[in-house]
Scaffold this motif. Structure first.
Motif, PDB file in Angstrom:
ATOM      1  N   LEU A   1       0.831  -1.209   0.000  1.00  0.00           N
ATOM      2  CA  LEU A   1       0.000   0.000   0.000  1.00  0.00           C
ATOM      3  C   LEU A   1       0.867   1.260   0.000  1.00  0.00           C
ATOM      4  O   LEU A   1       0.572   2.239  -0.698  1.00  0.00           O
ATOM      5  CB  LEU A   1      -0.917  -0.002   1.226  1.00  0.00           C
ATOM      6  CG  LEU A   1      -1.954  -1.130   1.322  1.00  0.00           C
ATOM      7  CD1 LEU A   1      -2.719  -1.038   2.638  1.00  0.00           C
ATOM      8  CD2 LEU A   1      -2.926  -1.059   0.139  1.00  0.00           C
ATOM      9  N   ALA A   2       1.936   1.201   0.783  1.00  0.00           N
ATOM     10  CA  ALA A   2       2.819   2.364   0.882  1.00  0.00           C
ATOM     11  C   ALA A   2       3.512   2.650  -0.441  1.00  0.00           C
ATOM     12  O   ALA A   2       3.699   3.819  -0.818  1.00  0.00           O
ATOM     13  CB  ALA A   2       3.853   2.132   1.978  1.00  0.00           C
TER      14      ALA A   2
ATOM     15  N   VAL B   1      -2.357   0.957  12.788  1.00  0.00           N
ATOM     16  CA  VAL B   1      -2.519  -0.136  13.754  1.00  0.00           C
ATOM     17  C   VAL B   1      -2.983   0.381  15.112  1.00  0.00           C
ATOM     18  O   VAL B   1      -3.084  -0.383  16.074  1.00  0.00           O
ATOM     19  CB  VAL B   1      -1.214  -0.954  13.913  1.00  0.00           C
ATOM     20  CG1 VAL B   1      -0.801  -1.547  12.578  1.00  0.00           C
ATOM     21  CG2 VAL B   1      -0.090  -0.113  14.514  1.00  0.00           C
ATOM     22  N   GLY B   2      -3.261   1.683  15.182  1.00  0.00           N
ATOM     23  CA  GLY B   2      -3.826   2.247  16.402  1.00  0.00           C
ATOM     24  C   GLY B   2      -2.818   2.573  17.464  1.00  0.00           C
ATOM     25  O   GLY B   2      -3.154   2.613  18.653  1.00  0.00           O
TER      26      GLY B   2
ATOM     27  N   ALA C   1      -6.617   5.888   8.688  1.00  0.00           N
ATOM     28  CA  ALA C   1      -7.519   5.302   7.688  1.00  0.00           C
ATOM     29  C   ALA C   1      -6.699   4.898   6.465  1.00  0.00           C
ATOM     30  O   ALA C   1      -6.520   5.669   5.520  1.00  0.00           O
ATOM     31  CB  ALA C   1      -8.604   6.303   7.305  1.00  0.00           C
ATOM     32  N   GLY C   2      -6.163   3.691   6.493  1.00  0.00           N
ATOM     33  CA  GLY C   2      -5.344   3.212   5.383  1.00  0.00           C
ATOM     34  C   GLY C   2      -3.975   3.872   5.377  1.00  0.00           C
ATOM     35  O   GLY C   2      -3.476   4.329   6.403  1.00  0.00           O
ATOM     36  N   ILE C   3      -3.365   3.910   4.191  1.00  0.00           N
ATOM     37  CA  ILE C   3      -2.045   4.523   4.023  1.00  0.00           C
ATOM     38  C   ILE C   3      -2.176   5.697   3.062  1.00  0.00           C
ATOM     39  O   ILE C   3      -2.537   5.528   1.895  1.00  0.00           O
ATOM     40  CB  ILE C   3      -1.014   3.513   3.473  1.00  0.00           C
ATOM     41  CG1 ILE C   3      -0.845   2.339   4.433  1.00  0.00           C
ATOM     42  CG2 ILE C   3       0.329   4.209   3.226  1.00  0.00           C
ATOM     43  CD1 ILE C   3      -0.228   2.703   5.772  1.00  0.00           C
ATOM     44  N   GLY C   4      -1.903   6.886   3.577  1.00  0.00           N
ATOM     45  CA  GLY C   4      -1.907   8.075   2.731  1.00  0.00           C
ATOM     46  C   GLY C   4      -0.506   8.398   2.257  1.00  0.00           C
ATOM     47  O   GLY C   4       0.405   7.556   2.309  1.00  0.00           O
ATOM     48  N   ASP C   5      -0.325   9.616   1.787  1.00  0.00           N
ATOM     49  CA  ASP C   5       1.006  10.042   1.348  1.00  0.00           C
ATOM     50  C   ASP C   5       1.955   9.991   2.543  1.00  0.00           C
ATOM     51  O   ASP C   5       1.715  10.675   3.556  1.00  0.00           O
ATOM     52  CB  ASP C   5       0.956  11.470   0.801  1.00  0.00           C
ATOM     53  CG  ASP C   5       0.108  11.580  -0.459  1.00  0.00           C
ATOM     54  OD1 ASP C   5      -0.230  10.529  -1.050  1.00  0.00           O
ATOM     55  OD2 ASP C   5      -0.219  12.724  -0.845  1.00  0.00           O
ATOM     56  N   PRO C   6       3.023   9.203   2.480  1.00  0.00           N
ATOM     57  CA  PRO C   6       3.935   9.103   3.625  1.00  0.00           C
ATOM     58  C   PRO C   6       4.625  10.442   3.898  1.00  0.00           C
ATOM     59  O   PRO C   6       5.233  11.039   3.001  1.00  0.00           O
ATOM     60  CB  PRO C   6       4.939   8.032   3.192  1.00  0.00           C
ATOM     61  CG  PRO C   6       4.223   7.241   2.144  1.00  0.00           C
ATOM     62  CD  PRO C   6       3.379   8.244   1.418  1.00  0.00           C
TER      63      PRO C   6
ATOM     64  N   VAL D   1      -2.804  12.925   3.363  1.00  0.00           N
ATOM     65  CA  VAL D   1      -2.104  12.145   4.385  1.00  0.00           C
ATOM     66  C   VAL D   1      -3.087  11.335   5.221  1.00  0.00           C
ATOM     67  O   VAL D   1      -4.267  11.674   5.335  1.00  0.00           O
ATOM     68  CB  VAL D   1      -1.263  13.051   5.307  1.00  0.00           C
ATOM     69  CG1 VAL D   1      -0.254  13.854   4.501  1.00  0.00           C
ATOM     70  CG2 VAL D   1      -2.143  13.974   6.134  1.00  0.00           C
ATOM     71  N   SER D   2      -2.560  10.263   5.814  1.00  0.00           N
ATOM     72  CA  SER D   2      -3.353   9.467   6.751  1.00  0.00           C
ATOM     73  C   SER D   2      -2.751   9.500   8.148  1.00  0.00           C
ATOM     74  O   SER D   2      -3.296   8.890   9.071  1.00  0.00           O
ATOM     75  CB  SER D   2      -3.429   8.012   6.267  1.00  0.00           C
ATOM     76  OG  SER D   2      -2.128   7.434   6.220  1.00  0.00           O
ATOM     77  N   ALA D   3      -1.622  10.179   8.306  1.00  0.00           N
ATOM     78  CA  ALA D   3      -0.969  10.350   9.609  1.00  0.00           C
ATOM     79  C   ALA D   3      -0.515  11.799   9.703  1.00  0.00           C
ATOM     80  O   ALA D   3       0.264  12.271   8.868  1.00  0.00           O
ATOM     81  CB  ALA D   3       0.214   9.402   9.754  1.00  0.00           C
TER      82      ALA D   3
END
Length: 498
Positions: free
Chosen positions: A55-56, A98-99, A179-184, A211-213
């Motif tokens: 995914l990444a 993974v929380g 929520a999933g993998i966004g732009d790292p 982004v997701s993080a």
């Protein structure tokens, strides 16, 4: 911990990655293994690195095809699956997915104004990764150079470009992260340093990221004698910005400074140390118009919060995957396009001027002022200003019933008081007096001349006194009262070397 560095010679993405992978195969493998353990601990179960890495890899390519090629080159050189390299480049995103909670790190200080910007970061992260980072110099085919402090196998993090751009990095936590993998975000940081030609280009790259993080990427820019800085708070809900204050100071720790993201901030519950770190830096640097790197490091030298401090050290009572410490203290020279990285926290940095706590002393300079309380302010003003001829330190307004008299090396403040009675008059014989403040003395060049001037104008306490110390130093002096009965002296000192 030591600071290691590497300068690439290849300038194409695949070959650069392959060269880096070959040179650091063991370290990259160790970094992958370390994150595999961290992911599993945070998830509470083993994590499928190939799944998350796949995914990444797609998101890395969406950010930059060149950097996706570089990831493939690193994997080839290190003889590891490309998904493993992609996964560690998305380590922030996987931790969010993974929380994971409790990964609180990094304090950033930037000052812009006249002269070169000051940009310093304390990078706090897992203590288990203390030997898993380096400074990587990356020459490009067009001649510009990216320099980044990063982890083995990860494309970038904190860094500078010789195009007059610098970047500092703070993790954030938003309730929509994971929520999933966004732009790292680490790939975004490297892409900005590689691709952006100016501040606007950098901001456009970050503002359009999905982004997701959440992370704050603080961009510092220098061009044509001007400088600017802005923290870009990338989050799943969009983007926010934080700017320097009126003195040019921009601080960031690990909570959102912009709205509406601040309303979704998880860090305030899971890592409230962030607000104390921010406030400590704000108070320690307040009012400094041109703070130096050394002054910033001194401000960062705080262990008040233990494992969540500005300068943090691993808590050995916790499991290794739960220990955090300041792995490096980084200063950017954006104008020169270089950075310096010190292995360890601000407390061990050679430019830090804060002495160890056990040897620290209060730095008193001189007596600045003293106060006398009186029932008759005007009478004392007439005496000190009129009789003794001492000037006012501040303009005197009789109706305000206070005065400031310049004593030369300190200021006497006279204030009105109607409470009680004045303490009994003191004598020139110390054993006859009760404990407490006794008197103060004015130095004169010629005691005889001064006595002659004051005769008939003051009430003398005693006759002239002479006292000699065994060292050879001696004094001639004579005590007198002011109108309230406070005892003063005129004294003619004779030091040994006179």
């Amino acid at each position: 911990m030591t600071t290691r560095s590497f300068r690439s010679t290849a300038t194409t993405p695949v070959e650069r990655g392959r060269e880096f992978g070959l040179a650091h195969a063991a370290q990259i493998a160790a970094t992958v293994d370390a994150y595999r353990r961290i992911f599993a601990t945070r998830a509470g179960a083993p994590v499928d690195l190939a799944h998350w890495g796949g995914l990444a890899l797609d998101r890395i390519a969406a950010v930059s095809t060149a950097l996706a090629e570089e990831v493939a080159g690193i994997a080839d050189g290190a003889d590891l699956p490309v998904t493993s390299i992609a996964a560690i480049n998305a380590r922030t995103e996987i931790l969010a997915a993974v929380g994971a909670s409790g990964a609180h790190e990094c304090s950033t200080v930037v000052h812009v104004g006249e002269g070169s910007p000051v940009a310093v970061q304390a990078w706090d992260w897992y203590a288990a990764l203390s030997d898993s980072w380096l400074v990587w110099e990356i020459p490009h085919a067009d001649g510009h150079v990216t320099t980044t402090l990063t982890e083995y196998g990860i494309l970038g993090k904190i860094g500078v470009s010789t195009r007059g751009l610098g970047l500092l990095f703070n993790i954030l936590h938003h309730d929509q992260d994971g929520a999933g993998i966004g732009d790292p975000v680490h790939v975004l940081a490297r892409a900005v340093l590689d691709e952006a030609t100016d501040l606007n280009h950098a901001l456009l790259k970050l503002s359009t990221a999905a982004v997701s993080a959440s992370s704050s990427l603080t961009v510092i820019a220098v061009a044509d004698g001007e400088s600017a800085a802005i923290s870009v708070e990338c989050n799943p809900g969009g983007v926010g910005y934080a700017l320097p204050d009126d003195n040019g100071l921009l601080l960031h720790t690990n909570h959102f400074l912009s709205n509406p993201a601040a309303l979704h901030d998880d860090e305030l519950r899971t890592g409230p140390d962030t607000v104390v770190r921010y406030d400590t830096l704000r108070r320690r640097l307040a009012g400094r118009t041109t703070p130096s790197i050394a002054q910033v490091l001194t401000a960062m030298n705080s262990h008040l919060l233990g494992g969540g401090a500005l300068c943090c050290h691993a808590d050995s009572t916790l499991p290794s995957t739960g220990q955090f410490e300041t792995l490096a203290t980084v200063a950017l020279d954006v104008e020169a396009g270089t950075l310096t990285a010190h292995a360890g926290g601000p407390c061990t940095h050679p430019l830090n001027t804060t002495p160890p706590l056990e040897t620290r002393m209060l730095n008193l300079k001189r007596i600045d002022n003293m106060d006398i309380l009186t029932k008759d302010v005007q009478a004392l003003v007439d005496f000190y200003h009129g009789t003794l001829g001492l000037p006012f330190h501040l303009p005197y307004e009789p109706d305000e019933e206070w005065a400031a008299i310049d004593f030369g090396n300190l200021t006497l403040y006279i204030f009105k008081s109607e409470v009680g009675e004045h303490a009994p008059r003191r004598t020139a014989v110390n054993p006859d007096n009760a404990p407490g403040l006794d008197s103060f003395a004015f130095e004169v060049d010629d005691l005889d001349e001064s006595e002659a001037y004051l005769d008939g104008k003051v009430e003398w306490v005693d006759q002239r006194i002479e006292w000699k110390h065994p060292s050879g130093t001696w004094y001639r002096y004579r005590p007198f009262f002011d109108p309230d009965g406070n005892m003063l002296y005129i004294t003619e000192p004779h030091p040994t070397d006179a």
